[in-house]
Design an enzyme around this catalytic site. Structure first.
Site, PDB file in Angstrom:
ATOM      1  N   LYS A   1      48.992  42.542  26.380  1.00 30.02           N
ATOM      2  CA  LYS A   1      48.416  42.446  25.040  1.00 30.02           C
ATOM      3  C   LYS A   1      48.141  40.975  24.770  1.00 30.02           C
ATOM      4  CE  LYS A   1      48.795  44.189  20.367  1.00 30.02           C
ATOM      5  NZ  LYS A   1      48.440  42.993  19.626  1.00 30.02           N
TER       6      LYS A   1
ATOM      7  N   CYS B   1      78.993   5.105  11.672  1.00 27.23           N
ATOM      8  CA  CYS B   1      79.751   3.859  11.559  1.00 27.23           C
ATOM      9  C   CYS B   1      79.369   3.042  10.339  1.00 27.23           C
ATOM     10  CB  CYS B   1      79.613   3.032  12.830  1.00 27.23           C
ATOM     11  SG  CYS B   1      77.965   2.323  13.022  1.00 27.23           S
TER      12      CYS B   1
HETATM   13  S1  IVH Z   1      43.022  48.194  22.822  1.00 29.72           S
HETATM   14  C1  IVH Z   1      41.804  51.527  20.870  1.00 29.72           C
HETATM   15  N1  IVH Z   1      43.968  46.495  24.586  1.00 29.72           N
HETATM   16  O1  IVH Z   1      45.394  44.070  19.806  1.00 29.72           O
HETATM   17  C2  IVH Z   1      42.704  50.393  20.890  1.00 29.72           C
HETATM   18  N2  IVH Z   1      43.855  45.802  22.315  1.00 29.72           N
HETATM   19  O2  IVH Z   1      45.918  46.231  17.343  1.00 29.72           O
HETATM   20  C3  IVH Z   1      42.036  49.142  20.539  1.00 29.72           C
HETATM   21  N3  IVH Z   1      44.607  43.500  21.938  1.00 29.72           N
HETATM   22  O3  IVH Z   1      43.232  43.079  17.660  1.00 29.72           O
HETATM   23  C4  IVH Z   1      42.638  47.957  21.129  1.00 29.72           C
HETATM   24  N4  IVH Z   1      45.091  43.037  24.033  1.00 29.72           N
HETATM   25  O4  IVH Z   1      42.233  42.745  20.005  1.00 29.72           O
HETATM   26  C5  IVH Z   1      43.680  46.705  23.293  1.00 29.72           C
HETATM   27  N5  IVH Z   1      44.736  45.092  26.258  1.00 29.72           N
HETATM   28  C6  IVH Z   1      44.449  45.297  24.973  1.00 29.72           C
HETATM   29  C7  IVH Z   1      44.651  44.319  23.991  1.00 29.72           C
HETATM   30  C8  IVH Z   1      44.342  44.611  22.661  1.00 29.72           C
HETATM   31  C9  IVH Z   1      45.058  42.564  22.781  1.00 29.72           C
HETATM   32  C10 IVH Z   1      44.465  43.308  20.479  1.00 29.72           C
HETATM   33  C11 IVH Z   1      43.142  43.770  19.945  1.00 29.72           C
HETATM   34  C12 IVH Z   1      43.448  44.152  18.508  1.00 29.72           C
HETATM   35  C13 IVH Z   1      44.894  44.450  18.546  1.00 29.72           C
HETATM   36  C14 IVH Z   1      45.104  45.949  18.398  1.00 29.72           C
END
Ligand code: IVH
Length: 686
Positions: free
Chosen positions: A133, A427
């Protein structure tokens, strides 16, 4: 427009046409080359030319296009900067809304997520795709007939901002997709982020210019993306990884295969992406990515689990704007907010006063933090922190915790700016601030018990005399009870005195006497370091030892002779000279030698070039035959540099048992890994 015919009528027309078609060919060739190298660099992570070569090709293309402006197209690699500064960003409606993710923090929540899916789909085992993430800014990219036509921020998920001209400046985002049989329309979703190293460099540059710095890489990415002048965005180290597509036309029916297709089209995908089976697979991959976290050059705040099969995703559906087929499993936070209870000052070995934040205990980065250094007054002003404030505390990996900034919006009434005390808290001596230096110092010298304690702690430390069992609590007792004034007094302590101290008994007294005895045999470098001469760290101490061979030679050296030592400048030379000119210091040295401290005189090197000069090593994990600091000192004595983090400039990583994330990083960079035996062989090559 035929520029050649118009500007130079002396050239026959057909030769102009010929030249222009040659130019067109060369331009097309250069674009193909540049696109290919971009793809190899950003998507495959496998460049075949140097940055300089890339820049030369780009320059040639720029020049050719300058001569033939009619041949410029929007997807040319030269067209990444160009749009005039915008007044503001236009709002765009997302044709397909940008969803958010449900969060989990505990393994049990993950088990529950998997169980719900298995129940609803009536399946024994589910295949998932697991991705890091990324902690950046979500972006939607629309490609029509392979060309990037729109880039929009997430906004509220339904409506975002049109940031196309800024996004066009990000080199890892293709302006045109690669390959054949591409879908007419493709909407890609991903994250724009800034690398940690790029962030650090950017902030240093901003600070040098007296400009406001960014709080963390995510804010820096967001701020850089939302610049009205795309030329500013172009200068920022922004990157992109895509994590999915919102359109399905012409794409495979599994998420992991979609990512592969996107990659083939030239869109970078995070290399840590994997497919796994079942909840055990999810949790294993969570741990694997968590272990890599500190070694990555970008921030991630968790992993995302996605059901891999698109039909299964469809069947699971979406509730309140979060899909039921995906879950964000968050890592322990590296930043937390807590209350700054007070700022106290700590007196260092050389009298430097360091403000220390006393914090309301807070769990961050896997440990409970109660103190954090604030470095100096300038730093406190820059971060705008006052006692009583709510502050952001950060602890990443095994790095010491730090106060990042205050939250002025939450500042309670009645707080006042903190000032440096004008008297030493230990001190009572007056405190001075040296012109042009950020530090304030206690002027008490050896009268100051705090300075004495610190000097003794330094003397006893592992890298110095390595006196096992002589910790700071014991030192405090010895100093407070006036039993020890200088390091030499340590060697006059007797068993009864020691056994009579708090938390000591005969056994521990004997042990300490034995370690004191053992500490008498040292290297000259260790002894010099232990003396605590201002500015003389381990590396310099070893260099001085090698250069002068004996303590007497060093004590007699004049400033010129001192400055002849590598890395010793006028300031350091003056500190060394002043140290040996101080009769009290000479006396302490006499007493130490009289107490039986001895060192092997160093062999003078036959030439300036030591066997490991130019090599840089990083140590990780536990070594059996020596401590890491000893290994460091010995490597440095052979001319090597020893640093704490792995980079592409590292010669080799020396890994003991239980190595940390540095190992993964070194492997990732293809850096040589040495074990303890190889280290020993290296040290014996002297
Ligand atoms: S999927 C359908 N994959 O996390 C799901 N999001 O709350 C949509 N993010 O702001 C998001 N890494 O930009 C997905 N590997 C990843 C991600 C990711 C970061 C962020 C995304 C969004 C938040 C989702």
């Amino acid at each position: 427009m035929n520029t050649i015919a118009a500007t130079d009528s002396a050239i026959p027309v057909d030769s102009g046409v010929n030249e222009s078609s040659q130019a067109a060919e060369r331009i097309a060739h250069l674009r193909r080359e540049l696109d290919e190298h971009n793809y190899r660099y950003y998507v495959l992570d496998d460049p075949v030319i140097s940055d300089a070569e890339y820049d030369r090709l780009l320059k040639e293309l720029h020049e050719l296009e300058g001569q033939h402006p009619d041949l410029i197209t929007a997807d040319s690699p030269t067209q990444r900067v160009g749009a005039a500064p915008a007044e503001g960003f236009e709002t765009v409606e997302h044709r397909i809304p940008m969803l958010s993710l449900a969060n989990a923090f505990e393994a049990d929540e993950v088990r529950e997520f998997d169980r719900r899916i298995r129940d609803q789909l009536d399946l024994e085992i589910i295949e998932y795709c697991v991705e890091p993430k990324l902690d950046g800014v979500a972006i939607a990219l629309r490609y029509e007939q392979a060309e990037l036509v729109l880039a929009a921020t997430r906004g509220d998920g339904r409506r975002g901002e049109n940031v196309t001209s800024n996004v066009r400046t990000i080199r890892s985002i293709p302006l045109r997709l690669r390959g054949e049989n591409l879908p007419d329309t493709l909407e890609v979703r991903g994250e724009i982020f800034m690398t940690r190293s790029g962030f650090k460099q950017l902030n240093e540059g901003l600070a040098d210019e007296g400009l406001k710095t960014f709080v963390n890489p995510r804010n820096a990415a967001s701020g850089s993306l939302r610049q009205l002048d795309s030329a500013i965005t172009a200068g920022r180290p922004l990157h992109f990884f895509c994590y999915g597509a919102a359109t399905t036309d012409g794409l495979p029916d599994r998420h992991s295969d979609i990512l592969e297709s996107l990659k083939a089209m030239g869109l970078p995908v995070s290399p840590e992406t994997a497919t796994v089976r079942g909840v055990d697979g999810l949790l294993e991959q969570y741990q694997r990515i968590l272990d890599q976290r500190d070694g990555l050059d970008y921030d991630i705040d968790g992993v995302v689990y996605k059901v891999d099969d698109l039909d299964q995703q469809l069947e699971m559906g979406t509730v309140s704007r979060a899909p039921r087929w995906a879950l964000a499993h968050k890592f322990p936070a590296q930043e937390e907010v807590t209350r700054l209870l007070d700022i106290e000052v700590q007196v260092g070995r050389t009298g430097a006063l360091t403000p220390v934040a006393r914090l309301e205990p807070v769990f961050v980065g896997g440990v409970t933090v109660t103190n954090a250094t604030l470095h100096n007054l300038d730093e406190i002003r820059r971060k705008d922190v006052r006692p009583g404030d709510y502050v952001v505390v950060r602890r990443a990996g095994d790095v010491i915790p730090e106060v990042v900034r205050s939250i002025p919006e939450r500042r309670p009434d009645g707080t006042v700016e903190w000032i440096m005390p004008d008297q030493c808290p230990d001190c009572g001596s007056s405190v001075e601030q040296v012109e042009g230096e950020a530090v304030s110092r206690c002027t008490g010298g050896l009268v100051c018990p705090a300075q004495r304690r610190r000097a003794l702690e330094h003397f006893a430390s592992r890298q110095a005399m390595d006196i096992d069992g002589l910790g700071s609590k014991l030192i405090a007792q010895l100093v407070d009870q006036d039993l020890v004034h200088s390091p030499a007094d340590l060697y006059r302590l007797d068993r009864d005195t020691l056994a009579g101290l708090e938390r000591m008994a005969e056994k521990s007294a004997d042990n300490l006497l034995e370690s004191l005895e053992n500490s008498k045999s040292v290297t000259l470098g260790q002894l010099l370091f232990a003396l605590g001469i201002r500015e003389v760290g381990q590396v310099t101490a070893n260099q001085l030892a090698r250069h002068f061979g004996t303590l007497d030679n060093l004590a007699e050296a004049d400033l010129d002779a001192l400055e002849a030592v590598p890395d010793v400048g006028p300031v350091m030379a003056a500190h060394v000279r002043a140290f040996f000119d101080e009769p009290h210091n000479r006396e302490v040295i006499e007493q130490l030698l009289a107490a039986g401290i001895h060192y092997q005189p160093e062999e003078m090197p036959s030439s300036d070039k030591l066997p490991l000069t130019g090599n840089t090593y990083v140590l990780t994990g536990a070594l059996e035959s020596m401590t890491r600091s000893r290994a460091k000192a010995e490597l440095e004595a052979l001319g090597a540099k020893v640093t704490s983090s792995v980079s592409k400039n590292t010669t080799a990583l020396i890994a003991g048992s239980d190595p940390g994330s540095k190992l993964a990083k070194a492997e990732g960079l293809g850096i040589e890994i040495l074990d303890e035996n190889a280290l020993k062989a290296l040290l014996e090559s002297r």
